[in-house]
Scaffold this motif. Structure first.
Motif, PDB file in Angstrom:
ATOM      1  N   VAL A   1       0.852  -1.190   0.000  1.00 33.42           N
ATOM      2  CA  VAL A   1       0.000   0.000   0.000  1.00 33.42           C
ATOM      3  C   VAL A   1       0.884   1.235   0.000  1.00 33.42           C
ATOM      4  CG1 VAL A   1      -1.776   1.242   1.284  1.00 33.42           C
ATOM      5  CG2 VAL A   1      -1.800  -1.259   1.233  1.00 33.42           C
ATOM      6  N   MET A   2       0.704   2.107  -0.990  1.00 32.26           N
ATOM      7  CA  MET A   2       1.497   3.335  -1.101  1.00 32.26           C
ATOM      8  C   MET A   2       0.561   4.521  -1.294  1.00 32.26           C
ATOM      9  SD  MET A   2       4.191   2.123  -4.044  1.00 32.26           S
ATOM     10  CE  MET A   2       4.547   0.392  -4.307  1.00 32.26           C
ATOM     11  N   ASP A   3       0.831   5.599  -0.593  1.00 28.68           N
ATOM     12  CA  ASP A   3       0.117   6.855  -0.834  1.00 28.68           C
ATOM     13  C   ASP A   3       0.447   7.304  -2.262  1.00 28.68           C
ATOM     14  OD1 ASP A   3      -0.641   9.608  -0.956  1.00 28.68           O
ATOM     15  OD2 ASP A   3      -0.398   9.812   1.199  1.00 28.68           O
ATOM     16  N   ILE A   4      -0.578   7.497  -3.095  1.00 25.61           N
ATOM     17  CA  ILE A   4      -0.348   7.840  -4.497  1.00 25.61           C
ATOM     18  C   ILE A   4       0.473   9.112  -4.657  1.00 25.61           C
ATOM     19  CG2 ILE A   4      -2.484   9.191  -4.743  1.00 25.61           C
ATOM     20  CD1 ILE A   4      -2.751   7.909  -7.573  1.00 25.61           C
ATOM     21  N   ARG A   5       0.485   9.958  -3.612  1.00 21.31           N
ATOM     22  CA  ARG A   5       1.246  11.206  -3.675  1.00 21.31           C
ATOM     23  C   ARG A   5       2.717  10.999  -3.323  1.00 21.31           C
ATOM     24  NH1 ARG A   5      -2.715  14.036   0.500  1.00 21.31           N
ATOM     25  NH2 ARG A   5      -2.271  11.971   1.408  1.00 21.31           N
ATOM     26  N   HIS A   6       3.038   9.830  -2.732  1.00 21.41           N
ATOM     27  CA  HIS A   6       4.424   9.539  -2.321  1.00 21.41           C
ATOM     28  C   HIS A   6       4.752   8.073  -2.579  1.00 21.41           C
ATOM     29  CE1 HIS A   6       3.928  13.368  -0.230  1.00 21.41           C
ATOM     30  NE2 HIS A   6       2.898  12.851   0.428  1.00 21.41           N
ATOM     31  N   PRO A   7       4.716   7.629  -3.839  1.00 26.37           N
ATOM     32  CA  PRO A   7       4.922   6.202  -4.120  1.00 26.37           C
ATOM     33  C   PRO A   7       6.400   5.810  -4.188  1.00 26.37           C
ATOM     34  CG  PRO A   7       4.503   7.356  -6.161  1.00 26.37           C
ATOM     35  CD  PRO A   7       4.417   8.399  -5.069  1.00 26.37           C
ATOM     36  N   LEU A   8       6.615   4.490  -4.116  1.00 26.69           N
ATOM     37  CA  LEU A   8       7.938   3.897  -4.351  1.00 26.69           C
ATOM     38  C   LEU A   8       9.020   4.455  -3.441  1.00 26.69           C
ATOM     39  CD1 LEU A   8       7.926   3.629  -8.258  1.00 26.69           C
ATOM     40  CD2 LEU A   8       7.242   1.922  -6.565  1.00 26.69           C
ATOM     41  N   ARG A   9       8.699   4.576  -2.166  1.00 30.77           N
ATOM     42  CA  ARG A   9       9.728   4.928  -1.193  1.00 30.77           C
ATOM     43  C   ARG A   9      10.589   3.697  -0.902  1.00 30.77           C
ATOM     44  NH1 ARG A   9       8.617   9.791   1.565  1.00 30.77           N
ATOM     45  NH2 ARG A   9       7.629  11.172   0.043  1.00 30.77           N
ATOM     46  N   GLU A  10      11.663   3.901  -0.165  1.00 37.23           N
ATOM     47  CA  GLU A  10      12.622   2.822   0.083  1.00 37.23           C
ATOM     48  C   GLU A  10      11.963   1.584   0.682  1.00 37.23           C
ATOM     49  OE1 GLU A  10      16.747   1.995   2.628  1.00 37.23           O
ATOM     50  OE2 GLU A  10      15.841   3.990   2.608  1.00 37.23           O
ATOM     51  N   TYR A  11      11.075   1.800   1.662  1.00 35.05           N
ATOM     52  CA  TYR A  11      10.416   0.661   2.308  1.00 35.05           C
ATOM     53  C   TYR A  11       9.540  -0.094   1.311  1.00 35.05           C
ATOM     54  CZ  TYR A  11       7.056  -1.896   5.174  1.00 35.05           C
ATOM     55  OH  TYR A  11       6.254  -2.869   5.702  1.00 35.05           O
ATOM     56  N   ASP A  12       8.826   0.633   0.454  1.00 31.25           N
ATOM     57  CA  ASP A  12       7.971  -0.015  -0.543  1.00 31.25           C
ATOM     58  C   ASP A  12       8.791  -0.949  -1.432  1.00 31.25           C
ATOM     59  OD1 ASP A  12       5.892   1.644   0.412  1.00 31.25           O
ATOM     60  OD2 ASP A  12       6.443   3.220  -1.015  1.00 31.25           O
ATOM     61  N   LEU A  13       9.919  -0.447  -1.906  1.00 32.72           N
ATOM     62  CA  LEU A  13      10.776  -1.236  -2.786  1.00 32.72           C
ATOM     63  C   LEU A  13      11.381  -2.434  -2.055  1.00 32.72           C
ATOM     64  CD1 LEU A  13      12.562   1.674  -4.681  1.00 32.72           C
ATOM     65  CD2 LEU A  13      10.658   0.269  -5.475  1.00 32.72           C
ATOM     66  N   GLN A  14      11.694  -2.252  -0.778  1.00 31.94           N
ATOM     67  CA  GLN A  14      12.239  -3.348   0.015  1.00 31.94           C
ATOM     68  C   GLN A  14      11.214  -4.474   0.141  1.00 31.94           C
ATOM     69  OE1 GLN A  14      13.241  -2.249   4.024  1.00 31.94           O
ATOM     70  NE2 GLN A  14      13.731  -4.332   4.644  1.00 31.94           N
ATOM     71  N   MET A  15       9.963  -4.122   0.404  1.00 28.89           N
ATOM     72  CA  MET A  15       8.933  -5.142   0.557  1.00 28.89           C
ATOM     73  C   MET A  15       8.646  -5.836  -0.783  1.00 28.89           C
ATOM     74  SD  MET A  15       8.611  -5.020   3.713  1.00 28.89           S
ATOM     75  CE  MET A  15       7.367  -6.313   3.846  1.00 28.89           C
ATOM     76  N   LEU A  16       8.618  -5.067  -1.860  1.00 36.65           N
ATOM     77  CA  LEU A  16       8.420  -5.675  -3.174  1.00 36.65           C
ATOM     78  C   LEU A  16       9.558  -6.642  -3.505  1.00 36.65           C
ATOM     79  CD1 LEU A  16       7.163  -2.563  -5.166  1.00 36.65           C
ATOM     80  CD2 LEU A  16       5.819  -4.583  -4.563  1.00 36.65           C
ATOM     81  N   ALA A  17      10.761  -6.261  -3.114  1.00 39.11           N
ATOM     82  CA  ALA A  17      11.914  -7.127  -3.365  1.00 39.11           C
ATOM     83  C   ALA A  17      11.789  -8.455  -2.622  1.00 39.11           C
ATOM     84  CB  ALA A  17      13.207  -6.418  -2.969  1.00 39.11           C
ATOM     85  N   TYR A  18      11.262  -8.420  -1.403  1.00 32.46           N
ATOM     86  CA  TYR A  18      11.030  -9.659  -0.655  1.00 32.46           C
ATOM     87  C   TYR A  18      10.174 -10.614  -1.475  1.00 32.46           C
ATOM     88  CZ  TYR A  18      12.672  -8.438   4.098  1.00 32.46           C
ATOM     89  OH  TYR A  18      13.424  -8.146   5.204  1.00 32.46           O
ATOM     90  N   ALA A  19       9.071 -10.080  -2.014  1.00 34.97           N
ATOM     91  CA  ALA A  19       8.146 -10.921  -2.767  1.00 34.97           C
ATOM     92  C   ALA A  19       8.793 -11.454  -4.042  1.00 34.97           C
ATOM     93  CB  ALA A  19       6.879 -10.135  -3.101  1.00 34.97           C
ATOM     94  N   VAL A  20       9.457 -10.571  -4.794  1.00 37.86           N
ATOM     95  CA  VAL A  20      10.050 -10.969  -6.066  1.00 37.86           C
ATOM     96  C   VAL A  20      11.140 -12.016  -5.851  1.00 37.86           C
ATOM     97  CG1 VAL A  20      11.395 -10.152  -8.037  1.00 37.86           C
ATOM     98  CG2 VAL A  20       9.457  -8.800  -7.198  1.00 37.86           C
ATOM     99  N   GLN A  21      11.965 -11.827  -4.823  1.00 36.24           N
ATOM    100  CA  GLN A  21      13.034 -12.787  -4.535  1.00 36.24           C
ATOM    101  C   GLN A  21      12.474 -14.164  -4.204  1.00 36.24           C
ATOM    102  OE1 GLN A  21      15.259 -10.871  -1.418  1.00 36.24           O
ATOM    103  NE2 GLN A  21      15.971  -9.229  -2.772  1.00 36.24           N
ATOM    104  N   ARG A  22      11.301 -14.168  -3.599  1.00 37.97           N
ATOM    105  CA  ARG A  22      10.666 -15.433  -3.227  1.00 37.97           C
ATOM    106  C   ARG A  22       9.864 -16.022  -4.397  1.00 37.97           C
ATOM    107  NH1 ARG A  22       7.694 -17.621   1.244  1.00 37.97           N
ATOM    108  NH2 ARG A  22       6.889 -19.566   0.378  1.00 37.97           N
ATOM    109  N   GLY A  23       9.711 -15.264  -5.473  1.00 42.30           N
ATOM    110  CA  GLY A  23       8.936 -15.732  -6.608  1.00 42.30           C
ATOM    111  C   GLY A  23       7.440 -15.570  -6.424  1.00 42.30           C
ATOM    112  N   LEU A  24       7.052 -14.641  -5.540  1.00 43.85           N
ATOM    113  CA  LEU A  24       5.638 -14.405  -5.275  1.00 43.85           C
ATOM    114  C   LEU A  24       5.137 -13.208  -6.078  1.00 43.85           C
ATOM    115  CD1 LEU A  24       5.643 -14.695  -1.373  1.00 43.85           C
ATOM    116  CD2 LEU A  24       4.694 -16.365  -2.985  1.00 43.85           C
TER     117      LEU A  24
END
Length: 209
Positions: free
Chosen positions: A114-137
Motif C-alpha cells: 500500500v502506497m500513498d499515491i502522492r508519495h509512491p515507491l519509497r525505500e520501504y515499498d521497494l524493500q517489501m516488493l523485493a522480498y516478494a520478487v526474490q521469493r517468486g511471489l
C-alpha cells in the motif's frame, strides 16, 4: 468468490515465529509505510469498517495480525514503518521476523504493498516488493488515497509507477489506483486478492499476471 473477503475476522497477533498459526492454506500479506492507508484499505476490501484499526498514531501495527477469511484463507497485516517511535532493537526484531516470514512461509501466496499515491515507491515499498520478487511471489501495488488527486494526476502517476516497476521487476508486480474513501479500485483489488487466496474459482491462480 472475492465476496468471501467480507467474512474476514480477527484471528491472532504474532510477535515472533512461535506465535504464527499453522503454515497451511493460503495467505496474502499487506505492507505499507505508516500513514499510507493500509488499515483503511483492509477495511474497504473486507467491507468491515473496524476490522483493521485506523489509528491517528502512525506505526501502530507492531505485530503480524492475522485475519481469517475461511479456515484455509487469511489476510496478514504486517507492521507499518515510518513514523513509529520504537526502540532500535524492536525495529531490528521486526526486520528479522518479517525476513524469516517471507523466506520460509509456505502459505504466503502474494503481497499487497500500500502506497500513498502522492508519495509512491519509497525505500520501504521497494524493500517489501523485493522480498516478494526474490521469493517468486506475485505482488500488487495499491496507490491509495487516489481521491486526493484529480483524474489526470492519478493516471499520470499510475503510468509512471507502472513503468518503473516494470523496469525493475518485469511483470511480477501489478499496480492500480485505489481509494478506501471513494471505494475506487476496490473490486479490482478484491479480484486479485481473491485469486491468490483461491476464492475465485474462475480466476487465474497465484503467479498469474
Amino acid at each position: 468468490m472475492s465476496q468471501l473477503l467480507e467474512r474476514a475476522q480477527y484471528l491472532l497477533s504474532a510477535h515472533n515465529a512461535r506465535q504464527l498459526p499453522a503454515d497451511v492454506g493460503s495467505e496474502v500479506a499487506f505492507a505499507g509505510r505508516s500513514n499510507a492507508g493500509k488499515s483503511s484499505a483492509l477495511n474497504a476490501l473486507t467491507r468491515r469498517n473496524a476490522l483493521a484499526r485506523v489509528s491517528k498514531t502512525p506505526g501502530r501495527t507492531q505485530q503480524l495480525v492475522f485475519f481469517q477469511v475461511t479456515p484455509d484463507a487469511h489476510l496478514v497485516d504486517l507492521p507499518g514503518y515510518g513514523y513509529a517511535k520504537v526502540p532500535m532493537d524492536l525495529q531490528a526484531h521486526w526486520q528479522a521476523f518479517i525476513d524469516q516470514y517471507f523466506r520460509t512461509r509456505e502459505a504466503l501466496k502474494g503481497l499487497v504493498v500500500v502506497m500513498d499515491i502522492r508519495h509512491p515507491l519509497r525505500e520501504y515499498d521497494l524493500q517489501m516488493l523485493a522480498y516478494a520478487v526474490q521469493r517468486g511471489l506475485p505482488a500488487h501495488a495499491l496507490l491509495t488515497k487516489a481521491d486526493k488527486l484529480g483524474r489526470g494526476q492519478q493516471m499520470q502517476t499510475l503510468q509512471k509507477v507502472r513503468k518503473e516497476l516494470s523496469g525493475m521487476y518485469g511483470d511480477s508486480v501489478s499496480v492500480q489506483t485505489f481509494s478506501g474513501e471513494s471505494r475506487q479500485g476496490v473490486d479490482e483489488a478484491r479480484t486479485v486478492i481473491g485469486s491468490w487466496l483461491g476464492l475465485n474459482p474462475s480466476a487465474p491462480g497465484p503467479g498469474a499476471a
